[in-house]
Design a protein around this motif. Structure first.
Motif, PDB file in Angstrom:
ATOM      1  N   THR A 132      44.865 -13.523  20.484  1.00  0.00           N
ATOM      2  CA  THR A 132      43.868 -13.173  21.494  1.00  0.00           C
ATOM      3  C   THR A 132      43.530 -11.688  21.435  1.00  0.00           C
ATOM      4  O   THR A 132      42.357 -11.301  21.551  1.00  0.00           O
ATOM      5  CB  THR A 132      44.370 -13.547  22.898  1.00  0.00           C
ATOM      6  OG1 THR A 132      44.554 -14.964  22.955  1.00  0.00           O
ATOM      7  CG2 THR A 132      43.384 -13.124  23.976  1.00  0.00           C
ATOM      8  N   LEU A 133      44.537 -10.850  21.244  1.00  0.00           N
ATOM      9  CA  LEU A 133      44.284  -9.411  21.159  1.00  0.00           C
ATOM     10  C   LEU A 133      43.458  -9.080  19.925  1.00  0.00           C
ATOM     11  O   LEU A 133      42.550  -8.240  19.978  1.00  0.00           O
ATOM     12  CB  LEU A 133      45.605  -8.646  21.136  1.00  0.00           C
ATOM     13  CG  LEU A 133      46.379  -8.617  22.455  1.00  0.00           C
ATOM     14  CD1 LEU A 133      47.746  -7.975  22.255  1.00  0.00           C
ATOM     15  CD2 LEU A 133      45.603  -7.870  23.530  1.00  0.00           C
ATOM     16  N   GLU A 134      43.753  -9.740  18.820  1.00  0.00           N
ATOM     17  CA  GLU A 134      42.980  -9.480  17.611  1.00  0.00           C
ATOM     18  C   GLU A 134      41.542  -9.950  17.778  1.00  0.00           C
ATOM     19  O   GLU A 134      40.602  -9.265  17.361  1.00  0.00           O
ATOM     20  CB  GLU A 134      43.638 -10.154  16.405  1.00  0.00           C
ATOM     21  CG  GLU A 134      44.935  -9.481  15.998  1.00  0.00           C
ATOM     22  CD  GLU A 134      45.486  -9.990  14.690  1.00  0.00           C
ATOM     23  OE1 GLU A 134      45.038 -11.073  14.237  1.00  0.00           O
ATOM     24  OE2 GLU A 134      46.353  -9.315  14.114  1.00  0.00           O
ATOM     25  N   ALA A 135      41.350 -11.098  18.409  1.00  0.00           N
ATOM     26  CA  ALA A 135      40.001 -11.619  18.618  1.00  0.00           C
ATOM     27  C   ALA A 135      39.205 -10.745  19.575  1.00  0.00           C
ATOM     28  O   ALA A 135      37.983 -10.641  19.468  1.00  0.00           O
ATOM     29  CB  ALA A 135      40.063 -13.043  19.148  1.00  0.00           C
ATOM     30  N   GLY A 136      39.904 -10.091  20.512  1.00  0.00           N
ATOM     31  CA  GLY A 136      39.212  -9.291  21.514  1.00  0.00           C
ATOM     32  C   GLY A 136      39.052  -7.840  21.167  1.00  0.00           C
ATOM     33  O   GLY A 136      38.503  -7.066  21.954  1.00  0.00           O
TER      34      GLY A 136
END
Length: 264
Positions: A197-201
């Motif tokens: 999620t952090l990478e996607a955001g």
């Protein structure tokens, strides 16, 4: 996406143990870890009252007369120790978070907001894991701390009813957090979901996401391999953080992983 640079080396931390993790504890762990999170430290009157209540039922708590001065003194004691210090704090008000962050920034230490403690006394006043259910307030704490120039961590836990931890991680990242310190409890795969999620955001033009530190049951090569395999950037050792044999095994496994891509 470039893997973020961990703000300590080796990528192993000793995690705070309430009322036990002080400068002397950090010095003992220093040969094996790159960071030690001292604390937790109750900063304001309400959290200190809660800590006193916890003491009455035989829990250990730091309750110095002046918590900010205590932080400064503890950090001064580690000035010549080859370790990155962190200070894990609890507060029901934002102002003391800022004061503690200033103290950390001036010493090159990490300020860690405790959104992790599950003791009833702390949760009842809006501290600890109750912050995971009040993301706006948690983000305010992060933002205020980050504005001081301190490196900011948030200690969180999985398995909190009604909390989407990867989404919470995304929001605190937007607020300026540098480190998301995840106590995986018995839900280790959530660490991977937080990383994804952090990478996607993360905006590709920025090229970095917050560092993810995985905690809970870190003891040996197998647990290191599991957490780093999920995408964690570092691990932390909790209760056995005063055991040199455990710390040595974990350090060796982490160093091998980043050298060879495996803890074997």
């Amino acid at each position: 996406m470039t893997r973020p640079s961990v703000p300590f080396s080796p990528a192993v931390a000793a995690a705070s143990l309430s009322g036990q993790s002080d400068a002397e504890w950090a010095k003992a762990a220093a040969p094996y870890v790159g960071c030690a999170f001292l604390g937790g430290i109750a900063l304001d009157s309400r959290s200190r009252d809660a800590a006193r209540g916890m003491r009455k039922r035989d829990r250990e708590e730091f309750l110095p007369d002046d918590p900010i001065e205590f932080i400064r003194t503890q950090l001064e004691a580690l000035e010549d120790v080859p370790i990155r210090a962190g200070i894990n704090v609890r507060s029901s008000a934002v102002e003391p978070i800022q004061e503690a962050a200033v103290a950390c920034a001036s010493a090159g230490a990490i300020l860690e907001v405790n959104a992790h403690c599950r003791q009833e006394e702390m949760c009842a006043i809006g501290c600890g894991e109750s912050l995971l259910r009040n993301t706006d307030r948690l983000c305010e704490y992060v933002s205020v701390a980050a504005e001081t120039g301190a490196t900011v961590s948030v200690k969180v836990r999985t398995e909190v009813d009604g909390v989407d931890l990867p989404e919470t991680a995304r929001q605190v990242a937007a607020a300026g957090v540098d480190v998301v310190h995840v106590d995986a409890m018995d839900s280790e795969p959530v660490v991977g979901a937080v990383v994804d999620t952090l990478e996607a955001g993360t905006d590709a033009t920025v090229g970095r996401r917050p560092v993810v530190v995985a905690n809970n049951g870190v003891r040996d090569r197998e647990t290191v391999r599991e957490y780093l395999g999920y995408g964690a950037d570092a691990v932390s050792v909790g209760r056995p953080s005063d055991d040199p044999e455990v710390l040595s095994r974990v350090r060796e496994a982490v160093v091998k992983w980043f050298e060879n891509g495996t803890a074997d």
